[in-house]
Design an enzyme around this catalytic site. Structure first.
Site, PDB file in Angstrom:
ATOM      1  N   HIS A  82      49.991  -5.962  -4.210  1.00 30.19           N
ATOM      2  CA  HIS A  82      50.415  -7.263  -4.741  1.00 30.19           C
ATOM      3  C   HIS A  82      50.830  -8.234  -3.625  1.00 30.19           C
ATOM      4  O   HIS A  82      51.282  -9.333  -3.909  1.00 30.19           O
ATOM      5  CB  HIS A  82      51.606  -7.034  -5.680  1.00 30.19           C
ATOM      6  N   ASP A 108      47.858  -2.385  -7.052  1.00 26.69           N
ATOM      7  CA  ASP A 108      48.993  -3.267  -7.321  1.00 26.69           C
ATOM      8  C   ASP A 108      49.964  -2.560  -8.273  1.00 26.69           C
ATOM      9  O   ASP A 108      49.601  -2.198  -9.391  1.00 26.69           O
ATOM     10  CB  ASP A 108      48.430  -4.550  -7.950  1.00 26.69           C
ATOM     11  N   SER A 137      50.273 -14.295  -8.869  1.00 29.15           N
ATOM     12  CA  SER A 137      51.215 -13.631  -9.765  1.00 29.15           C
ATOM     13  C   SER A 137      51.765 -14.639 -10.788  1.00 29.15           C
ATOM     14  O   SER A 137      50.987 -15.186 -11.565  1.00 29.15           O
ATOM     15  CB  SER A 137      52.313 -12.948  -8.944  1.00 29.15           C
TER      16      SER A 137
END
Lengths: 279, 279
Positions: B257, B224, B148
């Site tokens: 995620h 996600d 991320s």
């Protein structure tokens, strides 16, 4: 009964899911997690490994830190992780980390104020498997494992219900709780001062008199801060020798009480259970 | 300089250790973690994979949840995980989870009040590798990866320093921060409203004009929640096509995620880096 799915994460081709449900054993809402391997999405029924966590833990510690899903996916095993105690504002608690919420010790409490909610033995032995087997594509083949307080719980539950489990394993179990501070404190509170009621929750005492056997694997770090005072695997070893119990106890130089240790040997535990579950 | 070892856990035959040290780049005390595989205890020098975590994380998320140690031990790779920002009572902060402490975005801030401490780019590119290579039995072969915000950091750092890294990988990176809410908020605060200063921290912009290449692997879950608004891997893919960048982008149906996604594909990332580190 209403059961609520509260999270879902795809993991190694299968699914990690958390559920909340009203527990009839514990008289409160309980959360558990299940890992369903990809085989369970492909029309197969898979056997189940129940994992009991240690003091202060929830269903999340093992699912997030143990690295078990890779092997469970490879070998086609579901994993179910209950919480470690009843929970809630109206559930009795204690300021200590080793009594009350997060510290159910997998017993059926007989003493007030614990005896209404603290019935984790019944929950893990009866209510939870019945729920799992009614809801998910699983067989009735079960294994059970755990860490520390959960290793104690797994050993006790397997030995008292040998027909219900194909195999049992533990990391760093509280092996002889009637003789250690954690066990004495919890058993005094939950079961009372009469120590005769304690024996049915002591893995070493149960193993010493066992006549029906469940294949058992225990791993213990020699660098574990709790080894001498709280865990006492030598008592389990001596009990196994006395009864001829099929126990393999592996001691590991340098390893501690953490999930870094558990993760390091999780593959061997999953393979051990898989070999027994798919016999 | 004093550096303090604050924890040590044996893991897969090697050691996970946390250290605290005064950072000259960040003007505060910083914690990092290192996983040293068993080869590093046996007289060998091993290459290093640097891991940059995402928003709100510390060195602990990856070390506890990604399941990387098994493969790092097998393949003889050290892993180093810095924190995600400067820390401390005298370090500027913000109430948002996506700005300030825990959200350093791997940039050198130019704007007050951030510019004294928020120099994570310098820390990761220069100070930390110099420290690691002076303290531990490691080679100067480096790879870099992240998740991320940390995937953004890894891609940017590798592309701006192609001679320093053998390979780069990312899970769910913020691929085009100049065009997403997380990036616009952070870059406005740290780098100012003049967007011309932002381009050197945008992986898609850097990749589009790249002439020196680092082998790059990106994995992204299609389930996600942040995919469309914040992550934009299609911008990275288009940039790679324009410049001929050696990027492999894998999209994965159903994955989210979380670290459940990361753990599911960590083995492939470690093997990818190992193949490049040991060329």
């Amino acid at each position: 009964m209403t059961i609520e799915n509260i999270s879902a994460n795809k993991s190694f081709g299968g699914w990690h899911k958390q559920y909340r449900h009203p527990s009839t054993s514990l008289h409160c809402a309980m959360r558990f997690a299940i890992y369903l391997p990809p085989q369970a999405s492909n029309g197969q029924k898979v056997p189940v490994l129940y994992w009991l966590s240690g003091l202060t833990c929830t269903d999340e510690n093992m699912m997030q830190k143990a690295g078990a899903q890779a092997l469970a996916a490879e070998l086609g095993i579901a994993i179910v992780a209950p919480d470690t105690s009843p929970r809630g504002d109206d559930v009795a608690d204690d300021d200590g980390y080793d009594l009350g919420q997060g510290a159910g010790f997998y017993v059926n409490a007989t003493q007030a104020p614990w005896n209404r909610h603290y019935r984790m033995y019944d929950y893990v032995v009866n209510e939870l498997p019945a729920l799992i087997e009614s809801m998910f594509p699983v067989t009735d083949k079960r294994a059970i494992a755990g860490h520390s307080m959960g290793g104690h719980g797994a050993l006790v539950i397997a030995m008292r219900n040998p027909a219900a489990y194909q195999s049992v394993s533990a990391f760093s179990p509280i092996s002889n709780p009637v003789n250690c501070p954690w066990g004495k404190k919890a058993f005094t509170a939950y079961l009372g001062r009469d120590t005769s009621a304690w024996a049915e929750y002591d893995a070493s005492l149960l193993m010493r008199k066992a006549t029906e056997f469940v294949p058992a694997l225990v791993d213990q770090g020699e660098g574990d801060n709790f080894l001498t005072e709280q865990l006492k695997p030598e008592m389990l070893q001596a009990a196994a020798k006395a009864s001829g119990y099929p126990l393999t106890l592996n001691m590991h130089e340098g390893y501690d009480h953490s999930y870094y240790f558990i993760a390091s040997f999780m593959e061997q535990h999953i393979r051990f259970h898989a070999a027994n579950l798919t016999d």
